[in-house]
Design a protein around this motif. Structure first.
Motif, PDB file in Angstrom:
ATOM      1  N   LEU A 108       0.841  -1.200   0.000  1.00  0.00           N
ATOM      2  CA  LEU A 108       0.000   0.000   0.000  1.00  0.00           C
ATOM      3  C   LEU A 108       0.875   1.248   0.000  1.00  0.00           C
ATOM      4  O   LEU A 108       0.598   2.207  -0.742  1.00  0.00           O
ATOM      5  CB  LEU A 108      -0.947   0.006   1.203  1.00  0.00           C
ATOM      6  N   ALA A 109       1.924   1.243   0.794  1.00  0.00           N
ATOM      7  CA  ALA A 109       2.838   2.394   0.825  1.00  0.00           C
ATOM      8  C   ALA A 109       3.441   2.631  -0.556  1.00  0.00           C
ATOM      9  O   ALA A 109       3.518   3.778  -1.021  1.00  0.00           O
ATOM     10  CB  ALA A 109       3.935   2.170   1.860  1.00  0.00           C
ATOM     11  N   GLU A 110       3.850   1.561  -1.218  1.00  0.00           N
ATOM     12  CA  GLU A 110       4.423   1.697  -2.556  1.00  0.00           C
ATOM     13  C   GLU A 110       3.415   2.277  -3.540  1.00  0.00           C
ATOM     14  O   GLU A 110       3.740   3.161  -4.328  1.00  0.00           O
ATOM     15  CB  GLU A 110       4.931   0.343  -3.053  1.00  0.00           C
ATOM     16  N   LEU A 111       2.174   1.798  -3.481  1.00  0.00           N
ATOM     17  CA  LEU A 111       1.131   2.314  -4.362  1.00  0.00           C
ATOM     18  C   LEU A 111       0.876   3.799  -4.089  1.00  0.00           C
ATOM     19  O   LEU A 111       0.808   4.606  -5.026  1.00  0.00           O
ATOM     20  CB  LEU A 111      -0.160   1.514  -4.172  1.00  0.00           C
ATOM     21  N   LEU A 112       0.758   4.150  -2.819  1.00  0.00           N
ATOM     22  CA  LEU A 112       0.538   5.554  -2.472  1.00  0.00           C
ATOM     23  C   LEU A 112       1.736   6.413  -2.867  1.00  0.00           C
ATOM     24  O   LEU A 112       1.578   7.559  -3.278  1.00  0.00           O
ATOM     25  CB  LEU A 112       0.228   5.694  -0.980  1.00  0.00           C
ATOM     26  N   GLY A 113       2.930   5.858  -2.769  1.00  0.00           N
ATOM     27  CA  GLY A 113       4.122   6.567  -3.229  1.00  0.00           C
ATOM     28  C   GLY A 113       4.075   6.802  -4.728  1.00  0.00           C
ATOM     29  O   GLY A 113       4.424   7.877  -5.216  1.00  0.00           O
ATOM     30  N   ASP A 114       3.598   5.810  -5.475  1.00  0.00           N
ATOM     31  CA  ASP A 114       3.449   5.965  -6.928  1.00  0.00           C
ATOM     32  C   ASP A 114       2.423   7.040  -7.271  1.00  0.00           C
ATOM     33  O   ASP A 114       2.532   7.709  -8.295  1.00  0.00           O
ATOM     34  CB  ASP A 114       3.017   4.642  -7.578  1.00  0.00           C
ATOM     35  N   TRP A 115       1.410   7.180  -6.425  1.00  0.00           N
ATOM     36  CA  TRP A 115       0.345   8.164  -6.664  1.00  0.00           C
ATOM     37  C   TRP A 115       0.620   9.508  -5.977  1.00  0.00           C
ATOM     38  O   TRP A 115      -0.236  10.388  -5.966  1.00  0.00           O
ATOM     39  CB  TRP A 115      -0.983   7.637  -6.144  1.00  0.00           C
ATOM     40  N   ALA A 116       1.788   9.687  -5.390  1.00  0.00           N
ATOM     41  CA  ALA A 116       2.068  10.855  -4.551  1.00  0.00           C
ATOM     42  C   ALA A 116       1.888  12.185  -5.268  1.00  0.00           C
ATOM     43  O   ALA A 116       1.566  13.195  -4.640  1.00  0.00           O
ATOM     44  CB  ALA A 116       3.482  10.764  -3.970  1.00  0.00           C
ATOM     45  N   SER A 117       2.073  12.216  -6.572  1.00  0.00           N
ATOM     46  CA  SER A 117       1.923  13.490  -7.294  1.00  0.00           C
ATOM     47  C   SER A 117       0.463  13.774  -7.655  1.00  0.00           C
ATOM     48  O   SER A 117       0.148  14.841  -8.168  1.00  0.00           O
ATOM     49  CB  SER A 117       2.771  13.473  -8.565  1.00  0.00           C
ATOM     50  N   GLU A 118      -0.424  12.839  -7.372  1.00  0.00           N
ATOM     51  CA  GLU A 118      -1.840  13.010  -7.708  1.00  0.00           C
ATOM     52  C   GLU A 118      -2.645  13.381  -6.472  1.00  0.00           C
ATOM     53  O   GLU A 118      -2.200  13.212  -5.346  1.00  0.00           O
ATOM     54  CB  GLU A 118      -2.390  11.693  -8.275  1.00  0.00           C
ATOM     55  N   ARG A 119      -3.829  13.870  -6.724  1.00  0.00           N
ATOM     56  CA  ARG A 119      -4.786  14.101  -5.641  1.00  0.00           C
ATOM     57  C   ARG A 119      -5.673  12.868  -5.557  1.00  0.00           C
ATOM     58  O   ARG A 119      -6.119  12.341  -6.574  1.00  0.00           O
ATOM     59  CB  ARG A 119      -5.611  15.346  -5.901  1.00  0.00           C
ATOM     60  N   ARG A 169       1.003   4.685   8.587  1.00  0.00           N
ATOM     61  CA  ARG A 169       2.004   3.633   8.438  1.00  0.00           C
ATOM     62  C   ARG A 169       2.706   3.763   7.083  1.00  0.00           C
ATOM     63  O   ARG A 169       3.930   3.658   6.983  1.00  0.00           O
ATOM     64  CB  ARG A 169       1.355   2.255   8.584  1.00  0.00           C
ATOM     65  N   ALA A 170       1.926   4.000   6.017  1.00  0.00           N
ATOM     66  CA  ALA A 170       2.504   4.175   4.680  1.00  0.00           C
ATOM     67  C   ALA A 170       3.471   5.352   4.667  1.00  0.00           C
ATOM     68  O   ALA A 170       4.550   5.279   4.077  1.00  0.00           O
ATOM     69  CB  ALA A 170       1.397   4.378   3.646  1.00  0.00           C
ATOM     70  N   SER A 171       3.082   6.430   5.327  1.00  0.00           N
ATOM     71  CA  SER A 171       3.939   7.609   5.395  1.00  0.00           C
ATOM     72  C   SER A 171       5.268   7.275   6.059  1.00  0.00           C
ATOM     73  O   SER A 171       6.340   7.651   5.566  1.00  0.00           O
ATOM     74  CB  SER A 171       3.228   8.725   6.164  1.00  0.00           C
ATOM     75  N   THR A 172       5.228   6.540   7.170  1.00  0.00           N
ATOM     76  CA  THR A 172       6.466   6.203   7.865  1.00  0.00           C
ATOM     77  C   THR A 172       7.301   5.204   7.062  1.00  0.00           C
ATOM     78  O   THR A 172       8.527   5.274   7.080  1.00  0.00           O
ATOM     79  CB  THR A 172       6.205   5.659   9.288  1.00  0.00           C
ATOM     80  N   ILE A 173       6.643   4.290   6.356  1.00  0.00           N
ATOM     81  CA  ILE A 173       7.378   3.341   5.504  1.00  0.00           C
ATOM     82  C   ILE A 173       8.126   4.107   4.422  1.00  0.00           C
ATOM     83  O   ILE A 173       9.315   3.872   4.176  1.00  0.00           O
ATOM     84  CB  ILE A 173       6.418   2.302   4.887  1.00  0.00           C
TER      85      ILE A 173
END
Length: 147
Positions: free
Chosen positions: A78-89, A134-138
């Motif tokens: 999930l952290a990786e996915l959210l990292g991939d989407w970090a530039s999006e809203r 948790r994703a943020s800290t990962i």
């Protein structure tokens, strides 16, 4: 992989938090995710909830529904996915008791599952904000998550 930006994430949640201990838990993680916005929408029928979600969604937001039918990931995934989407809203949507309307599911950019188990929407909200933290800290390489 980019860092999580809570200011680019909104949780659209059907229903209000009624249990104090859950509200306390959500508040605990929101303090650690400055800028995270939670929009509470009135519970109704799935069709009316879908209308409210569409009205609350901002035009540039990726629509991500939380559903037991969605893709399951572990916390690192999930952290990786959210990292991939970090530039999006992102608009992360927690549906009501009867789930998401089929037309909303068709419009979704993605569907994620917190678990194969079914949870009350209040508990799902607490679990979601904890997983965002948790994703943020990962992504930051912090000590909260131990792989």
């Amino acid at each position: 992989m980019a860092l999580l930006q809570p200011t680019r994430i909104r949780i659209l949640a059907i229903g209000k938090l009624k249990r104090g201990w859950i509200a306390d838990g959500v508040g605990f993680y929101r303090k650690r995710l400055p800028g995270l916005e939670i929009v509470e929408l009135k519970d109704s029928t799935p069709a009316k909830e879908a209308e409210a979600i569409r009205a609350a969604r901002k035009p540039a937001e990726r629509l991500v529904l939380l559903s037991e039918e969605g893709q399951q990931r572990n916390s690192v995934g999930l952290a990786e996915l959210l990292g991939d989407w970090a530039s999006e809203r992102l608009a992360l949507v927690i549906g009501g008791a009867d789930g998401h309307d089929p037309t909303l599911k068709q419009q979704a950019d993605a569907m994620l599952s917190l678990s194969a188990l079914t949870f009350p929407h209040e508990l799902a909200r607490l679990m979601l904000v904890e997983q965002l933290y948790r994703a943020s800290t990962i992504l930051q390489g912090g000590p909260y998550h131990r792989s």
